[in-house]
Design an enzyme around this catalytic site. Structure first.
Site, PDB file in Angstrom:
ATOM      1  N   GLU A   1       0.829  -1.206   0.000  1.00 42.43           N
ATOM      2  CA  GLU A   1       0.000   0.000   0.000  1.00 42.43           C
ATOM      3  C   GLU A   1       0.865   1.259   0.000  1.00 42.43           C
ATOM      4  OE1 GLU A   1      -2.952  -0.388  -0.757  1.00 42.43           O
ATOM      5  OE2 GLU A   1      -3.032  -2.544  -0.373  1.00 42.43           O
TER       6      GLU A   1
ATOM      7  N   HIS B   1       1.697   2.133  -3.504  1.00 44.86           N
ATOM      8  CA  HIS B   1       0.609   2.909  -4.126  1.00 44.86           C
ATOM      9  C   HIS B   1       0.690   4.372  -3.687  1.00 44.86           C
ATOM     10  CE1 HIS B   1      -1.629  -0.159  -6.185  1.00 44.86           C
ATOM     11  NE2 HIS B   1      -1.930  -0.840  -5.103  1.00 44.86           N
TER      12      HIS B   1
END
Length: 693
Positions: free
Chosen positions: A485, A488
């Protein structure tokens, strides 16, 4: 007039005014539930007003007075209200929802879908965009041309070329699909949170590590119960299935998790899934495509159904022999422990595969937990970003957060300039969806005045919580999730494009997972682990010998895990390559669709589809293969770092300049080959997984 009435009359909706907060971050402490609806409706009104100005402009349509005006008015004045409220509301709906927000979502969803349709089906707006597309008024930059092409094609793919009857039909189909996707998600959250396994007899905890028992005791206490409470949240479910010796309880947990939304109640998702599959097929066919997959893949690196199946089938051919051997080893281990008559069932797989892992590598997740204290992991992940890109993170407690679990950081570039705001939301809770994701409260763009408006990004996870006895101690898998994550978020934080609709993660879906999966590679690198993996009690660094065991076990179940991902891709494609109305029963269809990649026992009552948020409610419909597609890219990309040094600043700068900062301003293969110097190959992935020597 009462005091409350007076306060209501004098109070300004926080979405309507400057936030007057650090970096104009969201003032969560000032937002009330009633503010959302008011802001949505006013945002739609202002949106319509601005579009009216564009379509009634007496000047001939140009890129600047049409395309750039639509995208660049964001952040310049009040036109961005709808984005502001939508970004906050959607995050709350996933990360911190309640009955009032759920009810509002049901009410506002069709209104928002109608508004979106009103824009995309506005003939005058499309006529101006088409005029510029067919005859640009000047030579455009690469980014401007991409915005023009994306905008034009977006209108066409949203029905701009349909006749009035077709447009009206499309409106109805998209509005219904939007409502059903929302209902799917709300049902799944309620079903997952409804189940608990409450244990009061300590003997039934046999086999469980202290960390799992302490977390379960903490859950029980939080819920006003004695004993131990286990839930379907991953940090609770996974250790139970891996370590519990109580086979019947493992079965109970497994069946609870794998039958959610199939029961005879209001949270049953079976008919919703059937209807969503058909709605998407009808939408695609109305727009001139044979199937929904054909519609989706026009804007993917894979480009066609055939290419997706080629990837999935090639992976099956490469990995299935390994996976079958892995399963045979686990079955042999189970029989050696339980007798030759023992039949391995799905609720046994985690337990006996763990026993085999211990036998082969003397390693399991609990051995590593003491070295992965969350606070230290945060330091390690931030330190990695600093080594690669020179950026720094500073927690700012003046930035409002929506829950005490959330931390907010200012991010500064290597020259000391402000880069972004980064939020991290770590633990499971009642109003939070399972899984992990990255989102944005604000994207990045460059205003007409040349100001680079920096992003506010957020990662939301469900990691192991601290207890009264211990801090939050993660598994290696959870460290990988954090890195994923965070990858991202770097894509969002490094965004440096003129137009918001092309910035950050606004890229094709089979490219968006490259930055995230790339970061996972660092999780087992010794030089990275050495920066943060210290025992939470003794502060001793993780031993070399333990790192060596991690490396030796890296490809344990690589074949099985690959086939699992491929099976999800096959299921996704089976639904969305249907040319005719979907009339099958979901459960048997599912089992037939992915059987080529399934090597374990299938049970008739379990169902993945009804909880498969990615393809039913999360934007990955006809796109789940993207994870494996991007895995080819990430392995190939990381091999360049392995060649040059995993912290090599020049290679990292190359990755930042050509991948992370460019967003969707160019074709992803153009960006990738500019970074890598060539197109990707599958060789690095096969070598990493031990399939190819």
């Amino acid at each position: 007039m009462t005091k409350n009435e007076l306060e209501k009359e004098n109070r300004e909706n926080p979405f309507f005014v400057s936030y007057n907060t650090p970096h104009d971050t969201v003032p969560f402490n000032r937002i009330k539930t009633s503010d959302y609806e008011e802001a949505f409706m006013e945002g739609i009104r202002r949106d319509d007003e601005e579009i009216d100005k564009i379509i009634n402009d007496p000047e001939p349509p140009t890129f600047d007075n049409t395309l750039a005006r639509v995208d660049l008015t964001k952040g310049e004045h009040y036109y961005d209200l709808l984005d502001r409220v939508s970004n906050v509301f959607s995050c709350m709906l996933s990360a911190e929802t309640n009955d009032d927000l759920d009810a509002l979502a049901q009410k506002i969803s069709p209104i928002l879908t109608k508004h979106s349709n009103d824009v995309s089906l506005n003939p005058k707006l499309f006529a101006r965009i088409k005029a510029v597309h067919d005859n640009p008024d000047r030579e455009l930059t690469t980014e401007e041309q991409m915005l023009l092409d994306k905008s034009y094609d977006g209108f066409v793919r949203s029905g701009a070329l349909l006749d009035e009857e077709g447009k009206e039909k499309l409106r109805k189909l998209t509005e219904e699909a939007s409502m059903l996707s929302l209902q799917f998600s709300q049902n799944l959250l309620k079903e997952n949170k409804a189940f608990t396994l409450h244990i009061t007899d300590e003997k039934e905890l046999d086999g469980l590590p202290d960390s799992a028992k302490e977390a379960a005791a903490h859950n029980a206490k939080e819920n006003g119960k004695t004993g131990w409470v286990f839930t379907l949240d991953y940090p609770s479910y996974s250790p139970f299935m891996t370590f519990s010796t109580q086979r019947e309880l493992r079965k109970k947990m497994y069946m609870a998790r794998n039958t959610v939304c199939t029961h005879d109640n209001t949270e049953n998702n079976i008919e919703i899934c059937k209807r969503l599959i058909n709605l998407r097929r009808e939408i695609a066919q109305l727009l001139g495509y044979d199937t929904y997959a054909d519609y989706v893949l026009k804007h993917r690196m894979a480009s066609s159904v055939g290419n997706v199946y080629d990837l999935l089938n090639n992976l099956i051919d490469a990995y299935k022999p390994t996976a079958e051997n892995e399963l045979k080893e686990i079955e042999a281990k189970a029989k050696a422990m339980e007798g030759n008559d023992f039949q391995l069932m799905p609720w046994d797989f985690g337990f006996y595969s763990h026993k085999l892992q211990l036998e082969k590598y003397n390693l399991d997740s609990e051995m590593l937990r003491p070295y992965f204290q969350l606070d230290k992991v945060i330091d390690g992940v931030f330190g990695l970003a600093n080594k690669l890109y020179g950026i720094t993170f500073k927690e700012n407690k003046d930035i409002q957060v929506y829950h005490p679990d959330v931390k907010a950081y200012e991010v500064f570039d290597k020259d000391g300039s402000y880069l972004a705001v980064f939020y991290a939301d770590f633990y499971p809770r009642k109003g939070k969806q399972g899984g992990a994701w990255m989102t944005e409260f604000k994207g990045q763009w460059i205003t007409r005045k040349g100001e680079n408006s920096r992003p506010h990004v957020s990662v939301v996870m469900n990691l192991t919580k601290p207890t009264e006895e211990k801090p939050a101690l993660l598994t290696l898998s959870e460290v990988e999730t954090f890195l994923h994550e965070f990858g991202h978020s770097l894509h969002g934080m490094f965004a440096n494009t003129r137009f918001e609709s092309l910035s950050g993660t606004n890229v094709w879906w089979d490219f968006v997972e490259l930055p995230s999966q790339f970061m996972e590679n660092y999780s087992i690198e010794k030089d990275f682990l050495r920066t943060f993996a210290f025992h939470y009690q003794t502060n001793e660094p993780i031993p070399d010998e333990l790192i060596e065991r991690i490396h030796k076990s890296r490809n344990y179940l690589a074949g099985y895990n690959c086939l699992r991902q491929v099976s999800f891709g096959l299921l996704d494609m089976a639904y969305y390559t249907k040319k005719d109305a979907f009339t099958d029963e979901i459960m048997p269809f599912e089992k037939k669709a992915w059987e080529k990649a399934i090597i374990t026992t299938q049970l008739p009552d379990t169902c993945m589809t009804v909880q498969f948020s990615h393809i039913m409610a999360g934007g990955y419909a006809a796109g789940y293969y993207s994870y494996k597609w991007a895995e080819v890219l990430d392995a190939d990309a990381f091999s360049m770092f392995k060649e040059n040094g995993i912290f090599d600043e020049a290679t990292a700068q190359n990755f930042r300049d050509n991948i992370l900062s460019k967003g969707g301003t160019e074709h992803p293969m153009t960006l990738y080959t500019r970074f890598r110097g060539r197109k990707p190959t599958i060789d690095a992935l096969l070598e990493r997984n031990g399939i190819k020597k």
